[in-house]
Write an enzyme that holds these catalytic residues in place. Structure first.
Site, mmCIF file in Angstrom:
data_model
loop_
_atom_site.group_PDB
_atom_site.id
_atom_site.type_symbol
_atom_site.label_atom_id
_atom_site.label_comp_id
_atom_site.label_asym_id
_atom_site.label_seq_id
_atom_site.Cartn_x
_atom_site.Cartn_y
_atom_site.Cartn_z
ATOM 1 N N HIS A 174 20.968 11.228 44.252
ATOM 2 C CA HIS A 174 21.369 10.020 43.528
ATOM 3 C C HIS A 174 20.709 9.930 42.153
ATOM 4 C CE1 HIS A 174 17.665 8.160 45.404
ATOM 5 N NE2 HIS A 174 17.608 7.569 44.229
ATOM 6 N N ASP B 20 20.806 13.652 50.397
ATOM 7 C CA ASP B 20 20.330 13.048 49.146
ATOM 8 C C ASP B 20 19.265 13.903 48.470
ATOM 9 O OD1 ASP B 20 20.173 11.320 47.056
ATOM 10 O OD2 ASP B 20 19.002 9.780 48.093
ATOM 11 N N SER C 42 12.250 7.748 42.515
ATOM 12 C CA SER C 42 13.163 8.583 43.305
ATOM 13 C C SER C 42 13.090 10.039 42.869
ATOM 14 C CB SER C 42 14.596 8.081 43.148
ATOM 15 O OG SER C 42 14.772 6.829 43.766
#
Length: 500
Positions: free
Chosen positions: A143, A173, A249
């Site tokens: 992402h 992911d 992230s």
């Protein structure tokens, strides 16, 4: 890493010294307590100094880990090209008519089909995990970089490199980005063993939260094996209270030995900020993905062709596996490796290659990590009894067109005929025994036999069945064809025969 090892020696020595000094409480000997107040203060000062030595040693460890990891942690700046529908259908809107608006303004472009493209910028974090020649590989989240049209990798010393997307996978992911440099001094992070991670372990999160690059936060591992329904089924996340925010992230979660144990991925928060609920993908779950990205540009998931279900206690009791952990094979695709190998609907899978199966998510992860062509040995309970292990040759995950409902055997899920089910189906005759048909799939073999949700199957190929274990056992014994006896309005009817 030598500095880290040396630090642990300091901590150990300090801990031993502390133990010796505090073997007896300073006030435990009344004969000494009659001394001057100055002596008491002297003992207190000495204790504080010894305690400070321990804290300083811990601080040195954190500094050492940070110095080791920060050169391997990068900021990942991305640009994505997005498309939206022009509400004016491609015609000039009133604002443009009166004031004018070039198509290229703010990076936006108008297309003939009435859609507009614009560039959206964002950032995340990453960690250098591999080097091959002059190519460095950065692990981050899908992402963060999976949809990027432009990628820039920024090192902790401020240098920036043009990045290239090597591969990305939305299911887990994870994404892998590469950049080129002749600088051999750029370090590669060491990957740890996330199987050794336990709640209470000290950990540190690295990244660029809210754009503040090269940030370090510290906490503990709050939990392991997090895989609730709203999370990905193939990642048993590490939960941590180390502060993680937007921008973290893709950054690494690191243990006190300076080893990467996870990739920070998401947070649970009602406000959007850190509330001590951060989650990281265990590094062991993605080690094979790194190789797969470099070799194939994608992750090739292993597939055996079984529809797995978590079942409740009541279901397990009828199946004869009440006190066992495992995964229930509700249905099997007729063209799949599992079908060819001998796994049957109703099998309760308790082992894979000698490793005990705890639940469905674990089995899905473990099978998905197996390479196509490898042999997987499944330990199975069938009809309430352990049978010989079943060997299945793992294949690459089939295309959606190859796993249609028409090949899903038997095309429904059997449920226990409980007192509650009898009441709902208005079956007063206690002599009626069998299983209840549920979740009939369209265009499946069950649909071809005109089975409907709520039907009660009392026999398979003429053999009566009283519970789930007997039903699935007889279904497993069926050779090439099957029919069912169905209780209906006080009588029994037999379905047509389905050949497989």
């Amino acid at each position: 890493m030598k500095k880290i090892s040396r630090t642990f020696s300091i901590i150990a020595a300090a801990a031993l010294l502390s133990t010796a000094c505090f073997a007896d409480h300073p006030k435990s000997k009344t004969s000494e307590s009659s001394g001057s107040t100055q002596n008491s203060r002297s003992v207190s000062t000495q204790s504080a100094a010894q305690a400070l030595t321990i804290v300083e040693a811990l601080q040195t460890t954190f500094r050492s880990v940070s110095e080791t990891l920060l050169p391997s942690v990068v900021e990942v700046d991305v640009t994505e090209t997005k498309t939206y529908k022009d509400p004016f259908g491609g015609m000039t809107n009133p604002f443009e008519f009166f004031f004018g608006r070039p198509d290229s303004e703010d990076g936006e472009k108008k297309k003939d089909d009435g859609t507009r493209e614009y560039e959206s910028k964002g950032l995340g974090s990453g960690v250098i995990v591999r080097k091959s020649g002059n190519t460095f590989y950065v692990l981050t989240n899908n992402h963060v970089a999976g949809s990027a049209t432009k990628i820039s990798v920024k090192l902790n010393d401020g240098r920036e490199f043009e990045g290239k997307l090597v591969g990305a996978d939305a299911r887990i992911d994870i994404a892998l980005v590469s950049f080129e440099s002749k600088d051999d001094s750029i370090p590669v992070a060491k990957l740890g063993d996330s199987n050794d991670v336990m709640p209470g372990d000290i950990c540190m999160a690295f990244g660029a939260p809210l754009g503040y690059s090269q940030s370090v936060t510290q906490g503990i591992v709050s939990a392991t094996g997090r895989s609730e329904s709203h999370m990905s089924a193939i990642s048993d996340y590490i939960q941590t209270d180390a502060a993680i925010n937007q921008g973290n992230s893709g950054g690494p979660l690191v243990n006190i030995y300076g080893e990467v144990i996870g990739i920070n991925t998401w947070i649970a928060s009602s406000s959007g900020g850190s509330v001590g609920l951060g989650f990281a993908i265990p590094i062991n779950n993605v080690k094979n993905a790194i190789d797969s990205f470099i070799k194939n540009g994608k992750i090739i998931y292993g597939w055996v062709g079984v529809s797995l279900l978590d079942v409740n206690k009541e279901f397990k009791e009828e199946l004869g596996v009440a006190d066992m952990d495992g995964a229930f094979a509700g249905e099997v695709f007729t063209n799949s490796p599992a079908f060819k190998g001998g796994i049957k609907p109703g099998d309760f899978i308790v082992e894979l290659n000698g490793k005990k199966v705890k639940n469905v998510n674990q089995l899905v992860r473990d099978v998905g990590s197996l390479e196509a062509g490898t042999i997987a040995n499944f330990g199975v309970i069938r009809g309430g009894k352990r049978i010989s292990d079943i060997s299945v040759t793992v294949e690459e995950r089939a295309k959606e067109t190859e796993i249609s409902n028409s090949k899903m055997w038997p095309g429904f899920l059997a449920m226990p005929l409980t007192d509650a089910a009898r009441e709902q189906l208005k079956i007063d005759d206690k002599r009626v025994q069998g299983i209840v048909v549920s979740n009939v799939e369209e265009k499946s073999p069950a649909a071809s036999l005109r089975l409907q949700n709520g039907d009660v199957i009392t026999a398979v190929n003429g053999t009566k069945v009283k519970n789930l274990a007997e039903f699935y056992n007889e279904l497993a014994n069926a050779q090439r064809s099957v029919n069912f006896d169905i209780y209906s309005n006080g009588g029994t009817i037999t379905t047509g025969t389905y050949k497989f």
